[in-house]
Write an enzyme that holds these catalytic residues in place. Structure first.
Site, short mmCIF file in Angstrom:
data_model
loop_
_atom_site.label_atom_id
_atom_site.label_comp_id
_atom_site.label_asym_id
_atom_site.label_seq_id
_atom_site.Cartn_x
_atom_site.Cartn_y
_atom_site.Cartn_z
N CYS A 149 53.34 4.10 43.28
CA CYS A 149 54.39 3.08 43.16
C CYS A 149 54.20 1.99 44.21
O CYS A 149 53.91 2.27 45.37
CB CYS A 149 55.76 3.73 43.32
SG CYS A 149 56.23 4.78 41.94
N TYR A 178 61.62 14.19 39.42
CA TYR A 178 62.22 13.22 38.51
C TYR A 178 62.78 13.96 37.28
O TYR A 178 62.79 15.18 37.23
CB TYR A 178 61.23 12.11 38.20
CG TYR A 178 60.83 11.38 39.46
CD1 TYR A 178 61.80 10.82 40.30
CD2 TYR A 178 59.49 11.27 39.87
CE1 TYR A 178 61.46 10.18 41.48
CE2 TYR A 178 59.15 10.63 41.06
CZ TYR A 178 60.13 10.10 41.87
OH TYR A 178 59.80 9.48 43.05
N ARG A 236 51.57 14.88 34.13
CA ARG A 236 51.60 15.32 35.52
C ARG A 236 52.85 16.18 35.72
O ARG A 236 53.96 15.76 35.37
CB ARG A 236 51.63 14.11 36.46
CG ARG A 236 51.31 14.45 37.91
CD ARG A 236 51.31 13.19 38.78
NE ARG A 236 50.49 13.38 39.95
CZ ARG A 236 50.43 12.52 40.97
NH1 ARG A 236 51.15 11.40 40.95
NH2 ARG A 236 49.66 12.75 42.01
N ARG A 291 45.96 7.68 48.30
CA ARG A 291 45.95 6.94 49.56
C ARG A 291 44.55 6.72 50.12
O ARG A 291 44.31 5.74 50.83
CB ARG A 291 46.85 7.65 50.58
CG ARG A 291 48.32 7.32 50.37
CD ARG A 291 49.23 8.05 51.32
NE ARG A 291 49.44 9.43 50.91
CZ ARG A 291 50.33 10.24 51.47
NH1 ARG A 291 51.09 9.79 52.46
NH2 ARG A 291 50.49 11.47 51.03
#
Length: 369
Positions: free
Chosen positions: A25, A182, A230, A326
């Site tokens: 995000c 979520y 996922r 990352r």
């Protein structure tokens, strides 16, 4: 031959290597519309040397965004902006581009993480949130509305509409977000699902709504394009999702026709202690699902930082695909540098070839700096 740089079929897609850039995000959209920041971000990833790029969690309805600055895919302006990004990328890269379709549930209506640590949005930016049960993520957060049948119908229709928009926009792949606390996780986990109807209690019941969403998405998304999912292998809290339950869920999704299973963890319990600083801390979940569903494409993610580490995961049979995130923000050429490290072809764009390991005497010095 490096396994990381061996092609892999993912449904109708054949990836040139096993490196997948996981959704990250950016919290930089305006009314759900991706901005120039997103265009340059995805463009960099498309040139990174990865076999697949998946764009960040994108809300299928306004109430499904994590924050007020998230991307969405419920209207024409959002669809048009994503379509332009894909069209532009296709003028210089054939890297497959996917998008993760998501609904944040009770973890929606927040600030971006650099504002008030990503806590609840202020009143002028907040909205009603929804979940499996009327249980807040934290005691100081908003209490969500438990979805009734009409609400569940609305969410299913939103996923279908977003998939149709993603197809028209030119995406090669959709990833269903059923992880990180979520909405779909909130149904799957007994820690957030307190329902006493057919959607709560047993694992079969807790899977019922997530599998309904998954089936609707499978029916809506073209079989000529790839579809993945996922989901969590653990909540990192006693009484939460277990790897065995994740394997049952993964088996159901594989049998439904999902082309890969992407294993992650956490995000559903605010007080969970997650060893996210440990290399490969989520690998046991991918390994467990791969053992239970050996014919599935299983993707591993979580502190996989070096090419050698990624190669070992594949050679040991723990997973079939490696997701990095990352590490690529730190080094946008991670895929190219991994190729050199593992003895594969670097394959930089022709415009940049004069800087590769073959043509530039300064390459070794730059990598060791």
């Amino acid at each position: 031959m490096s396994l990381l740089f061996t092609p892999r079929a993912v449904g109708p897609l054949t990836l040139k290597n096993r490196i997948v850039i996981a959704p990250m995000c950016q919290y930089s959209a305006v009314d759900g519309v991706p901005q120039p920041w997103h265009a340059q971000h995805v463009a960099r990833l498309a040139l990174s040397g990865a076999g697949l790029v998946v764009i960040e969690a994108t809300g299928v309805e306004a109430a499904g965004r994590i924050s007020w600055a998230d991307t969405g895919l419920w209207n024409d302006a959002q669809e048009a902006a994503f379509a332009k990004i894909i069209r532009d990328i296709r003028t210089y890269s054939d890297t497959p581009i996917g998008i993760q379709l998501a609904h944040a549930g009770r973890k929606a209506s927040t600030n971006p993480p650099w504002i008030d640590r990503g806590g609840p949005a202020p009143a002028d930016k907040a909205w009603e949130t929804f979940s499996a049960s009327a249980q807040p993520y934290r005691d100081d957060w908003h209490t969500p509305t438990a979805l009734d049948q009409a609400g569940m119908d609305r969410v299913v229709a939103a996923f279908v509409d977003a998939a149709e928009r993603a197809d028209r926009a030119g995406f090669d792949l959709v990833e269903l977000h059923a992880a990180h606390g979520y909405l779909l996780t909130q149904f799957l986990s007994p820690l957030s699902n307190e329902r006493t109807d057919e959607y709560g209690g047993s694992l079969e019941n807790r899977m019922r709504f997530p599998l309904r969403v998954a089936q609707a998405l499978r029916d809506a998304w073209p079989r000529t394009k790839a579809l993945g999912v996922r989901f969590n292998g653990s909540d990192w809290t006693e009484g939460g999702i277990t790897p065995d339950e994740a394997a049952v869920f993964g088996q159901a999704l594989h049998e439904m026709g999902y082309d890969y299973l992407h294993l992650t963890s956490g995000g559903n319990v605010a007080t969970a202690r997650i060893p996210g600083d440990q290399p490969g801390y989520q690998l046991p979940f991918a390994e467990a699902v791969k053992a239970a569903v050996p014919e599935a494409n299983v993707m591993a993610v979580g502190m996989i930082v070096t090419p050698q580490q990624a190669e070992a995961v594949l050679t040991e049979g723990k997973a079939d695909l490696i997701a990095v995130a990352r590490a690529v923000l730190d080094d946008p050429n991670w895929g190219h540098h991994a190729a050199v490290a593992l003895g594969a072809k670097e394959a930089l764009p022709v415009q940049y070839e004069r800087a590769d390991a073959t043509h530039w005497p300064g390459y070794a010095a730059a990598r060791s700096a």
